[in-house]
Design an enzyme around this catalytic site. Structure first.
Site, mmCIF file in Angstrom:
data_model
loop_
_atom_site.group_PDB
_atom_site.id
_atom_site.type_symbol
_atom_site.label_atom_id
_atom_site.label_comp_id
_atom_site.label_asym_id
_atom_site.label_seq_id
_atom_site.Cartn_x
_atom_site.Cartn_y
_atom_site.Cartn_z
ATOM 1 N N CYS A 68 -23.472 -19.966 11.706
ATOM 2 C CA CYS A 68 -22.151 -19.347 11.819
ATOM 3 C C CYS A 68 -21.479 -19.326 10.449
ATOM 4 O O CYS A 68 -21.554 -20.295 9.690
ATOM 5 C CB CYS A 68 -21.294 -20.120 12.810
ATOM 6 S SG CYS A 68 -19.684 -19.359 13.055
ATOM 7 N N CYS A 72 -15.501 -24.423 10.510
ATOM 8 C CA CYS A 72 -14.839 -25.411 11.375
ATOM 9 C C CYS A 72 -15.433 -26.794 11.073
ATOM 10 O O CYS A 72 -16.640 -27.008 11.246
ATOM 11 C CB CYS A 72 -15.032 -25.040 12.836
ATOM 12 S SG CYS A 72 -14.612 -23.305 13.180
ATOM 13 N N CYS A 75 -17.931 -28.700 13.382
ATOM 14 C CA CYS A 75 -18.990 -27.959 14.071
ATOM 15 C C CYS A 75 -20.346 -27.987 13.350
ATOM 16 O O CYS A 75 -20.458 -27.517 12.219
ATOM 17 C CB CYS A 75 -18.541 -26.523 14.278
ATOM 18 S SG CYS A 75 -19.769 -25.583 15.211
ATOM 19 N N CYS A 112 -20.596 -20.695 31.555
ATOM 20 C CA CYS A 112 -19.988 -20.336 30.276
ATOM 21 C C CYS A 112 -21.091 -20.107 29.238
ATOM 22 O O CYS A 112 -22.031 -20.896 29.163
ATOM 23 C CB CYS A 112 -19.088 -21.454 29.785
ATOM 24 S SG CYS A 112 -17.928 -22.029 31.031
ATOM 25 N N CYS A 143 -17.749 -16.994 31.944
ATOM 26 C CA CYS A 143 -16.880 -17.267 30.798
ATOM 27 C C CYS A 143 -17.729 -17.076 29.546
ATOM 28 O O CYS A 143 -18.912 -17.430 29.558
ATOM 29 C CB CYS A 143 -16.366 -18.700 30.870
ATOM 30 S SG CYS A 143 -15.361 -19.182 29.442
ATOM 31 N N CYS A 203 -9.173 -19.322 28.675
ATOM 32 C CA CYS A 203 -9.572 -20.727 28.569
ATOM 33 C C CYS A 203 -9.259 -21.130 27.128
ATOM 34 O O CYS A 203 -9.840 -20.579 26.191
ATOM 35 C CB CYS A 203 -11.072 -20.850 28.862
ATOM 36 S SG CYS A 203 -11.728 -22.491 28.514
ATOM 37 N N ARG A 275 -9.633 -29.406 31.520
ATOM 38 C CA ARG A 275 -11.066 -29.730 31.502
ATOM 39 C C ARG A 275 -11.385 -30.854 30.529
ATOM 40 O O ARG A 275 -11.050 -30.789 29.334
ATOM 41 C CB ARG A 275 -11.904 -28.494 31.142
ATOM 42 C CG ARG A 275 -13.412 -28.817 31.127
ATOM 43 C CD ARG A 275 -14.286 -27.587 31.062
ATOM 44 N NE ARG A 275 -13.905 -26.677 32.116
ATOM 45 C CZ ARG A 275 -13.476 -25.434 31.927
ATOM 46 N NH1 ARG A 275 -13.416 -24.940 30.727
ATOM 47 N NH2 ARG A 275 -13.138 -24.693 32.947
HETATM 48 S S1 SF4 Z 1 -16.753 -23.679 16.147
HETATM 49 FE FE1 SF4 Z 1 -18.769 -23.533 15.113
HETATM 50 S S2 SF4 Z 1 -19.716 -21.750 16.037
HETATM 51 FE FE2 SF4 Z 1 -17.533 -21.603 16.522
HETATM 52 S S3 SF4 Z 1 -16.632 -20.398 14.863
HETATM 53 FE FE3 SF4 Z 1 -16.458 -22.548 14.219
HETATM 54 S S4 SF4 Z 1 -18.313 -22.921 12.992
HETATM 55 FE FE4 SF4 Z 1 -18.679 -21.041 14.172
#
Ligand code: SF4
Length: 332
Positions: A68, A72, A75, A112, A143, A203, A275
């Protein structure tokens, strides 16, 4: 009992306790109530809107994993961090449907599907649309979480029969820049508005234990409760610290603060499904029971949550039995 099938007496109470004008001082005061007072109040709100012994079960599948472009900080799927997650392309439709059928057989009422994208490309969206149609035809609610959407994409998902779109605010606006720099808080609010305008259920929740302050936790819940319509589902995640991500090594959150966060979410959004999401493997049965008492009435079920571990189905079933909890079915 479903939130949309509460009896008339419950509805008359419900109308009075759904507010969109909570003030920060009020929310902080809730967080600071003596623990027993806070839980008593949350449980009372919970019982006005839901069967207190019924839990909705969702199952989550990663349909496109890793690589990705976003950053984040929690993540392991971000391409920017060196984690054990391996990149996988968008799953074939048959595999998704097989996983959905298995989730249904294990008691899930909602399936989901998560894809690690900043935003979906139109050709990918068409494949996801076919997945939504296929999963719906199995008799499951659907979802998806695919990142930011345009108006047109949101409408396309609605047309495919999508029930819920997940897009979390993650944290307070003030703390957000510590967690994500590749998109803004406003980007997230814009996607939530597009989803709502397209007629899809929302959600939306956040993650705690990321080093945020009590103020940030209060502001996150305040932001959710101030949306023109409360999200139908509010996932409250406890950070799962994954090696290689910037948040690995963050000081652990006091479990009672997590339970308090659930209770305040219940009070602020009385008719929403709250949740208990990521982080359950690190929670004792007793802590999960406190979360259910505080108003959590939905969990993710299944052995994996996107790329991190989740309690075994048998353990969840055993816990439900010990607590006298029932799984919600779509016709209950
Ligand atoms: S949470 Fe992870 S998968 Fe989702 S946008 Fe952020 S880096 Fe990408």
């Amino acid at each position: 009992m479903r939130a949309d099938s509460v009896n008339v007496q419950s509805v008359s109470h419900a109308v009075t306790d759904i507010r969109h004008d909570w003030q920060l001082a009020e929310v902080k005061a809730l967080f600071r109530l003596p623990f027993n007072d806070l839980l008593y109040r949350a449980q009372a709100v919970h019982r006005r809107h839901f069967d207190a012994n019924e839990i909705q079960i969702s199952s989550l599948l990663s349909i496109k994993t890793g690589a990705c472009s976003e950053d984040c900080a929690y993540c392991p799927q971000s391409a920017r961090y060196d984690t054990a997650v391996k990149r996988e392309h968008l799953m074939p439709l048959e595999d998704v449907l097989k996983a959905a059928a298995q989730a249904k057989a294990q008691g899930a009422s909602r399936f989901c599907m998560g894809a690690a994208w900043r935003s979906p490309k139109d050709r990918d969206l068409e494949q996801v649309a076919r997945m939504i149609e296929g999963v719906s035809s199995l008799g499951l609610e659907t979802c998806v979480t695919l990142g930011m959407l345009t108006d047109r994409q949101a409408h396309r998902l609605k047309e495919a029969g999508l029930d819920y779109y997940n897009h979390n605010l993650d944290t307070s606006e003030a703390y957000y820049a510590e967690i994500i720099t590749t998109r803004t808080y406003q980007d997230r609010l814009d996607t939530l508005r597009r989803v709502r305008d397209a007629g899809i259920h929302v959600c939306c929740g956040g993650i705690v234990g990321m080093g945020e302050s009590e103020d940030d936790r209060a502001k996150l819940l305040l932001e959710l409760a101030a949306l023109p319509q409360h999200p139908e589902s509010v996932p409250i995640n406890l950070l799962v610290q994954v090696a290689g991500t910037p948040l690995a090594g963050t000081e652990k959150l006091d479990p009672f603060i997590f339970v308090r966060t659930i209770a305040v979410a219940r009070i602020l959004m009385p008719a929403s499904r709250v949740r208990l999401s990521a982080g359950r493997t690190a929670m004792s049965d007793e802590m999960q029971a406190l979360c259910f008492f505080a108003g959590a009435n939905s969990i993710f079920y299944g052995e994996r949550l996107l790329t991190t571990e989740n309690p075994l189905v048998e353990r969840d079933r055993g816990l439900f039995d010990r607590l006298g909890l029932r799984m919600e079915t779509l016709d209950s």
